[in-house]
Write an enzyme that holds these catalytic residues in place. Structure first.
Site, PDB file in Angstrom:
ATOM      1  N   GLY A   1       0.846  -1.184   0.000  1.00 19.28           N
ATOM      2  CA  GLY A   1       0.000   0.000   0.000  1.00 19.28           C
ATOM      3  C   GLY A   1       0.874   1.225   0.000  1.00 19.28           C
ATOM      4  O   GLY A   1       2.104   1.113   0.048  1.00 19.28           O
TER       5      GLY A   1
ATOM      6  N   GLN B   1      -6.931  -3.677  -7.049  1.00 17.20           N
ATOM      7  CA  GLN B   1      -6.699  -5.010  -6.468  1.00 17.20           C
ATOM      8  C   GLN B   1      -8.025  -5.693  -6.110  1.00 17.20           C
ATOM      9  O   GLN B   1      -8.165  -6.905  -6.261  1.00 17.20           O
ATOM     10  CB  GLN B   1      -5.761  -4.892  -5.263  1.00 17.20           C
ATOM     11  CG  GLN B   1      -4.369  -4.416  -5.721  1.00 17.20           C
ATOM     12  CD  GLN B   1      -3.330  -4.298  -4.623  1.00 17.20           C
ATOM     13  OE1 GLN B   1      -3.623  -4.479  -3.446  1.00 17.20           O
ATOM     14  NE2 GLN B   1      -2.106  -3.980  -5.001  1.00 17.20           N
TER      15      GLN B   1
ATOM     16  N   ASP C   1      -1.937  -6.461  17.553  1.00 20.17           N
ATOM     17  CA  ASP C   1      -2.266  -5.741  18.789  1.00 20.17           C
ATOM     18  C   ASP C   1      -2.703  -6.732  19.871  1.00 20.17           C
ATOM     19  O   ASP C   1      -2.345  -6.606  21.046  1.00 20.17           O
ATOM     20  CB  ASP C   1      -3.382  -4.733  18.514  1.00 20.17           C
ATOM     21  CG  ASP C   1      -3.056  -3.870  17.309  1.00 20.17           C
ATOM     22  OD1 ASP C   1      -2.155  -3.037  17.405  1.00 20.17           O
ATOM     23  OD2 ASP C   1      -3.682  -4.073  16.251  1.00 20.17           O
TER      24      ASP C   1
ATOM     25  N   HIS D   1      -7.373  -0.621  14.039  1.00 13.60           N
ATOM     26  CA  HIS D   1      -5.932  -0.816  14.208  1.00 13.60           C
ATOM     27  C   HIS D   1      -5.278   0.564  14.112  1.00 13.60           C
ATOM     28  O   HIS D   1      -4.812   0.986  13.061  1.00 13.60           O
ATOM     29  CB  HIS D   1      -5.369  -1.757  13.134  1.00 13.60           C
ATOM     30  CG  HIS D   1      -3.872  -1.733  13.143  1.00 13.60           C
ATOM     31  ND1 HIS D   1      -3.146  -2.259  14.169  1.00 13.60           N
ATOM     32  CD2 HIS D   1      -2.968  -1.205  12.287  1.00 13.60           C
ATOM     33  CE1 HIS D   1      -1.860  -2.065  13.934  1.00 13.60           C
ATOM     34  NE2 HIS D   1      -1.734  -1.428  12.798  1.00 13.60           N
TER      35      HIS D   1
END
Ligand code: NAX
Length: 328
Positions: free
Chosen positions: A90, A113, A160, A188
């Site tokens: 990305g 994508q 996490d 996130h």
């Protein structure tokens, strides 16, 4: 009888996480020690040579489970026939860039994508978005791949989750494998909420609540949470690069549990399409506690304790803004 190989796509495979992730997949860490795999690696043309170097190393490592490698800069070739897609590539946020500018770049990437996956991936392909902002990128992907079932598009908060397990094990000086059922709620990002209200530790007599063993609410509500929220920044400060091996390991854990199932009595955190559970608006990609069985995740209900401001609408707001701009 040997199983048929599973095709696993890793985008951004020439990057740091990619370099840590592909050998783990080829060794069976993601899909099991008896599951042959064919790796599909995608990157952009400036990284083509480096990507080829990764392919050469995979050949040199002579992984018995690795039945083939496709290394390409062509998104259609990369997506063709894949059963699992791990989206690591990305556009990274650079100094001075607004969040909105990064999002705009990623909309174009995820749009192409998404449509390649929709048209060329295997039916029922499972998608995990790792690239940041992960929740929003997953939502963009969903938006542009309407025929992929929403249950098949997820984003990663397992790193996490694992960081939270690690902090508890360090604090109590116990094995990390004896700690379970922490929860990462939300995004996130630093707005996530790591929660130990239901976490337990395996003891000789059975299980004990983490809260009881830690016996320090101030730490659990303060330093523990901020350490997990800011761990990515701490790793960058120490290593001068962002988390890579732990991110790759988290991606393997996420897919393994999704495909092979969570152990009885254990839940894990996954960013999934909200069905309105816990009053999180339906349609957001949000991290919940989930259990997995037969390749399907289910949100665990009734685990909200004393949290009032749970909902973080950032991805929903971002995506509507960007889609409005892009689509008019
Ligand atoms: P790198 O910059 O090392 O690698 C990214 C790779 O993606 C590069 O090789 C780049 O050429 C490639 N790429 C860029 N555009 C692409 C495109 N259109 N198609 C295919 N490939 C493309 O970053 P790395 O450290 O590997 O991190 C990758 C992503 O993971 C970043 O977005 C990062 O923010 C995110 N992270 C997410 C985490 C999570 O828990 N969800 C944690 C770790 C990590 O920070």
């Amino acid at each position: 009888m040997a199983k048929d190989p599973v095709r696993v796509l890793v985008t951004g495979a020439a990057g740091q996480i990619g370099y840590a992730l592909v050998p783990m997949i080829a060794r069976g860490v993601m899909l099991g020690p008896d599951q042959p795999v064919i790796l599909h690696m995608l990157d952009i043309p400036p990284a083509a040579e480096s990507l080829n170097g990764v392919k050469m190393e995979l050949v040199d490592a002579a992984f018995p489970l690795l039945k083939g490698v496709v290394a390409t800069t062509d998104v259609v070739e990369a997506c063709t026939g894949v059963n699992v897609a791990v989206m690591v590539g990305g556009f990274p946020r650079k100094e001075g860039m607004e969040r909105k500018d990064v999002m705009s770049k990623n909309v174009s990437i995820y749009k192409s994508q998404a449509s390649a996956l929709e048209k060329h991936a295997a039916a029922n392909c499972k998608v995990l978005v790792v690239a940041n902002p992960a929740n929003t990128n997953a939502l963009i992907l969903k938006e542009f791949a309407p025929s992929i079932p929403e249950k098949n598009i997820t984003c990663m908060t397992r790193l996490d989750h694992n960081r939270a397990l690690g902090q508890i094990s360090e604090r109590l000086n116990i094995q990390v494998s004896d700690v379970k059922n922490v929860i990462i709620w939300g995004n996130h990002s630093s707005t996530q909420y790591p929660d130990v209200s239901h976490a337990t530790v395996k003891t000789q007599g059975g299980e004990k609540p983490v809260k009881e063993l830690v016996c320090d609410d101030e730490w659990l509500k303060g330093e523990f949470i901020t350490t997990v929220q800011q761990r990515g920044a701490a790793i960058i400060k120490a290593r001068k690069f962002s988390s890579a091996l732990s991110a790759a390991s988290g991606a393997c854990d996420h897919i393994r549990d999704w495909v092979l199932g969570t152990p009885e009595g254990t839940f894990v955190s996954m960013g999934v399409y909200s069905d309105g559970s816990y009053n999180v608006p339906a349609g957001l990609i949000y991290s919940f506690p989930v259990t997995c069985r037969n390749g399907e995740w289910t949100i665990v209900q009734g685990k909200l304790v004393g949290l009032d401001n749970l909902i973080d609408l950032e991805p929903a707001q971002e995506i509507s803004l960007i889609l409005k701009e892009k689509l008019g």
